[in-house]
Scaffold this motif. Structure first.
Motif, PDB file in Angstrom:
ATOM      1  N   THR A  97       0.843  -1.189   0.000  1.00 55.13           N
ATOM      2  CA  THR A  97       0.000   0.000   0.000  1.00 55.13           C
ATOM      3  C   THR A  97       0.880   1.241   0.000  1.00 55.13           C
ATOM      4  O   THR A  97       1.973   1.243   0.572  1.00 55.13           O
ATOM      5  CB  THR A  97      -0.939   0.037   1.224  1.00 55.13           C
ATOM      6  N   VAL A  98       0.398   2.271  -0.670  1.00 51.27           N
ATOM      7  CA  VAL A  98       1.063   3.567  -0.691  1.00 51.27           C
ATOM      8  C   VAL A  98       0.021   4.645  -0.413  1.00 51.27           C
ATOM      9  O   VAL A  98      -1.179   4.419  -0.592  1.00 51.27           O
ATOM     10  CB  VAL A  98       1.773   3.844  -2.043  1.00 51.27           C
ATOM     11  N   ILE A  99       0.491   5.799   0.002  1.00 52.00           N
ATOM     12  CA  ILE A  99      -0.404   6.915   0.279  1.00 52.00           C
ATOM     13  C   ILE A  99      -0.600   7.716  -0.997  1.00 52.00           C
ATOM     14  O   ILE A  99       0.359   8.161  -1.622  1.00 52.00           O
ATOM     15  CB  ILE A  99       0.177   7.818   1.390  1.00 52.00           C
ATOM     16  N   GLY A 100      -1.855   7.912  -1.383  1.00 55.52           N
ATOM     17  CA  GLY A 100      -2.176   8.686  -2.570  1.00 55.52           C
ATOM     18  C   GLY A 100      -2.491  10.141  -2.261  1.00 55.52           C
ATOM     19  O   GLY A 100      -2.278  11.019  -3.092  1.00 55.52           O
ATOM     20  N   ARG A 101      -3.007  10.391  -1.058  1.00 57.57           N
ATOM     21  CA  ARG A 101      -3.388  11.749  -0.667  1.00 57.57           C
ATOM     22  C   ARG A 101      -3.532  11.795   0.846  1.00 57.57           C
ATOM     23  O   ARG A 101      -3.961  10.825   1.457  1.00 57.57           O
ATOM     24  CB  ARG A 101      -4.735  12.121  -1.309  1.00 57.57           C
ATOM     25  N   GLN A 102      -3.180  12.937   1.430  1.00 52.05           N
ATOM     26  CA  GLN A 102      -3.423  13.177   2.851  1.00 52.05           C
ATOM     27  C   GLN A 102      -3.916  14.597   3.030  1.00 52.05           C
ATOM     28  O   GLN A 102      -3.444  15.501   2.345  1.00 52.05           O
ATOM     29  CB  GLN A 102      -2.159  12.975   3.695  1.00 52.05           C
ATOM     30  N   GLU A 103      -4.835  14.760   3.953  1.00 54.35           N
ATOM     31  CA  GLU A 103      -5.356  16.090   4.269  1.00 54.35           C
ATOM     32  C   GLU A 103      -5.574  16.158   5.773  1.00 54.35           C
ATOM     33  O   GLU A 103      -6.132  15.228   6.372  1.00 54.35           O
ATOM     34  CB  GLU A 103      -6.678  16.332   3.543  1.00 54.35           C
ATOM     35  N   ILE A 104      -5.115  17.252   6.366  1.00 58.12           N
ATOM     36  CA  ILE A 104      -5.279  17.464   7.811  1.00 58.12           C
ATOM     37  C   ILE A 104      -5.862  18.843   8.030  1.00 58.12           C
ATOM     38  O   ILE A 104      -5.438  19.814   7.403  1.00 58.12           O
ATOM     39  CB  ILE A 104      -3.937  17.387   8.570  1.00 58.12           C
ATOM     40  N   GLU A 105      -6.809  18.904   8.937  1.00 61.16           N
ATOM     41  CA  GLU A 105      -7.331  20.192   9.395  1.00 61.16           C
ATOM     42  C   GLU A 105      -7.070  20.262  10.897  1.00 61.16           C
ATOM     43  O   GLU A 105      -7.537  19.412  11.659  1.00 61.16           O
ATOM     44  CB  GLU A 105      -8.826  20.298   9.116  1.00 61.16           C
ATOM     45  N   TYR A 106      -6.306  21.264  11.296  1.00 60.23           N
ATOM     46  CA  TYR A 106      -5.975  21.450  12.708  1.00 60.23           C
ATOM     47  C   TYR A 106      -7.072  22.282  13.359  1.00 60.23           C
ATOM     48  O   TYR A 106      -7.413  23.355  12.871  1.00 60.23           O
ATOM     49  CB  TYR A 106      -4.612  22.145  12.837  1.00 60.23           C
ATOM     50  N   THR A 107      -7.628  21.772  14.442  1.00 57.79           N
ATOM     51  CA  THR A 107      -8.757  22.452  15.077  1.00 57.79           C
ATOM     52  C   THR A 107      -8.415  23.063  16.429  1.00 57.79           C
ATOM     53  O   THR A 107      -9.078  24.000  16.857  1.00 57.79           O
ATOM     54  CB  THR A 107      -9.935  21.472  15.235  1.00 57.79           C
ATOM     55  N   GLU A 108      -7.408  22.523  17.098  1.00 58.65           N
ATOM     56  CA  GLU A 108      -6.925  23.045  18.393  1.00 58.65           C
ATOM     57  C   GLU A 108      -5.422  22.788  18.469  1.00 58.65           C
ATOM     58  O   GLU A 108      -4.922  21.835  17.879  1.00 58.65           O
ATOM     59  CB  GLU A 108      -7.591  22.313  19.578  1.00 58.65           C
ATOM     60  N   GLN A 109      -4.723  23.629  19.216  1.00 62.68           N
ATOM     61  CA  GLN A 109      -3.299  23.378  19.426  1.00 62.68           C
ATOM     62  C   GLN A 109      -3.140  22.190  20.373  1.00 62.68           C
ATOM     63  O   GLN A 109      -3.843  22.097  21.378  1.00 62.68           O
ATOM     64  CB  GLN A 109      -2.621  24.594  20.046  1.00 62.68           C
ATOM     65  N   LEU A 110      -2.228  21.310  20.036  1.00 63.90           N
ATOM     66  CA  LEU A 110      -1.914  20.172  20.898  1.00 63.90           C
ATOM     67  C   LEU A 110      -0.578  20.458  21.559  1.00 63.90           C
ATOM     68  O   LEU A 110       0.456  20.525  20.882  1.00 63.90           O
ATOM     69  CB  LEU A 110      -1.856  18.880  20.077  1.00 63.90           C
ATOM     70  N   LEU A 111      -0.608  20.653  22.862  1.00 58.76           N
ATOM     71  CA  LEU A 111       0.583  20.970  23.635  1.00 58.76           C
ATOM     72  C   LEU A 111       1.144  19.703  24.270  1.00 58.76           C
ATOM     73  O   LEU A 111       0.412  18.736  24.512  1.00 58.76           O
ATOM     74  CB  LEU A 111       0.251  22.010  24.709  1.00 58.76           C
ATOM     75  N   TYR A 112       2.427  19.734  24.599  1.00 58.66           N
ATOM     76  CA  TYR A 112       3.059  18.565  25.217  1.00 58.66           C
ATOM     77  C   TYR A 112       2.419  18.256  26.571  1.00 58.66           C
ATOM     78  O   TYR A 112       2.041  19.148  27.322  1.00 58.66           O
ATOM     79  CB  TYR A 112       4.562  18.793  25.421  1.00 58.66           C
ATOM     80  N   ARG A 113       2.342  16.963  26.843  1.00 59.87           N
ATOM     81  CA  ARG A 113       1.909  16.472  28.149  1.00 59.87           C
ATOM     82  C   ARG A 113       2.465  15.067  28.317  1.00 59.87           C
ATOM     83  O   ARG A 113       2.752  14.382  27.324  1.00 59.87           O
ATOM     84  CB  ARG A 113       0.396  16.458  28.248  1.00 59.87           C
ATOM     85  N   PRO A 114       2.613  14.606  29.530  1.00 63.24           N
ATOM     86  CA  PRO A 114       3.200  13.272  29.733  1.00 63.24           C
ATOM     87  C   PRO A 114       2.258  12.119  29.365  1.00 63.24           C
ATOM     88  O   PRO A 114       2.713  11.030  29.034  1.00 63.24           O
ATOM     89  CB  PRO A 114       3.553  13.239  31.219  1.00 63.24           C
ATOM     90  N   GLY A 115       0.956  12.360  29.387  1.00 60.07           N
ATOM     91  CA  GLY A 115      -0.004  11.316  29.038  1.00 60.07           C
ATOM     92  C   GLY A 115      -0.229  11.248  27.538  1.00 60.07           C
ATOM     93  O   GLY A 115       0.130  12.169  26.793  1.00 60.07           O
ATOM     94  N   PRO A 116      -0.862  10.180  27.064  1.00 55.89           N
ATOM     95  CA  PRO A 116      -1.070  10.015  25.621  1.00 55.89           C
ATOM     96  C   PRO A 116      -2.167  10.918  25.063  1.00 55.89           C
ATOM     97  O   PRO A 116      -3.036  11.393  25.792  1.00 55.89           O
ATOM     98  CB  PRO A 116      -1.483   8.548  25.491  1.00 55.89           C
ATOM     99  N   VAL A 117      -2.098  11.114  23.768  1.00 58.61           N
ATOM    100  CA  VAL A 117      -3.189  11.665  22.995  1.00 58.61           C
ATOM    101  C   VAL A 117      -3.755  10.462  22.240  1.00 58.61           C
ATOM    102  O   VAL A 117      -3.067   9.439  22.107  1.00 58.61           O
ATOM    103  CB  VAL A 117      -2.711  12.788  22.034  1.00 58.61           C
ATOM    104  N   PHE A 118      -4.977  10.542  21.770  1.00 63.23           N
ATOM    105  CA  PHE A 118      -5.611   9.393  21.123  1.00 63.23           C
ATOM    106  C   PHE A 118      -5.944   9.720  19.674  1.00 63.23           C
ATOM    107  O   PHE A 118      -6.361  10.835  19.363  1.00 63.23           O
ATOM    108  CB  PHE A 118      -6.873   8.977  21.882  1.00 63.23           C
ATOM    109  N   VAL A 119      -5.760   8.724  18.815  1.00 69.09           N
ATOM    110  CA  VAL A 119      -6.145   8.860  17.419  1.00 69.09           C
ATOM    111  C   VAL A 119      -7.234   7.837  17.147  1.00 69.09           C
ATOM    112  O   VAL A 119      -7.019   6.633  17.301  1.00 69.09           O
ATOM    113  CB  VAL A 119      -4.956   8.638  16.461  1.00 69.09           C
TER     114      VAL A 119
END
Length: 161
Positions: free
Chosen positions: A65-87
């Motif tokens: 598999t290869v990537i044909g297209r990617q699009e991201i829309e940033y809605t809030e700033q994600l700041l560093y923290r010791p706990g995880p963020v979730f996708v």
């Protein structure tokens, strides 16, 4: 099951000089979620016709598999923290030789969404580099993850939506 929630452990090096997660790092978070979804084995009773323990990755054979297209829309700033963020990752559409994965980079409970994204993934022949149609088993497996497509704020909704 229509999506998978993947915890991503942030690293201090993910932060740029502005104090938030760098845009390139966000692509890496999406990649990590995509690889984990594509490698996830489905349980025996997930879908008829899919071998027990099969993952999309295991069904590729001589294809890739290869990537044909990617699009991201940033809605809030994600700041560093010791706990995880979730996708949260899911399949929003399946085509002839490709499929679209949608993502929400968010808090575990969905209370804050930092970014939404889409990736078009194309299955190709390793030797020729040409697209190869998805087979029935691959389609069935991808169907386990189908949910509604991401709505980007800066893009109008498709006709009839």
């Amino acid at each position: 099951m229509s999506s998978l929630l993947i915890p991503i452990q942030m690293r201090f090096g993910d932060i740029d000089s502005y104090g938030h997660v760098n845009n390139v790092t966000m692509l890496q978070y999406l990649e990590d979620a995509r690889v984990r979804l594509m490698s996830r084995a489905l349980p025996e009773d997930a879908a008829a016709g899919i071998p027990e323990g099969a993952s999309f990755r295991s069904l590729l054979g001589e294809r890739q598999t290869v990537i044909g297209r990617q699009e991201i829309e940033y809605t809030e700033q994600l700041l560093y923290r010791p706990g995880p963020v979730f996708v949260r990752v899911w399949v929003s559409s399946v085509g002839g030789s490709s499929f679209v994965l949608d993502y929400a980079v968010q808090e575990e409970d969905g209370s804050c969404v930092y970014a939404v994204a889409q990736t078009a993934v194309v299955q190709i022949d390793r030797g020729t580099g040409r697209p190869v149609r998805l087979d029935g088993t691959q389609r069935e497996l991808l169907g386990q993850w189908v949910d509604a497509p991401t709505r980007f704020a800066r893009r109008p909704a498709p006709a009839g939506a």
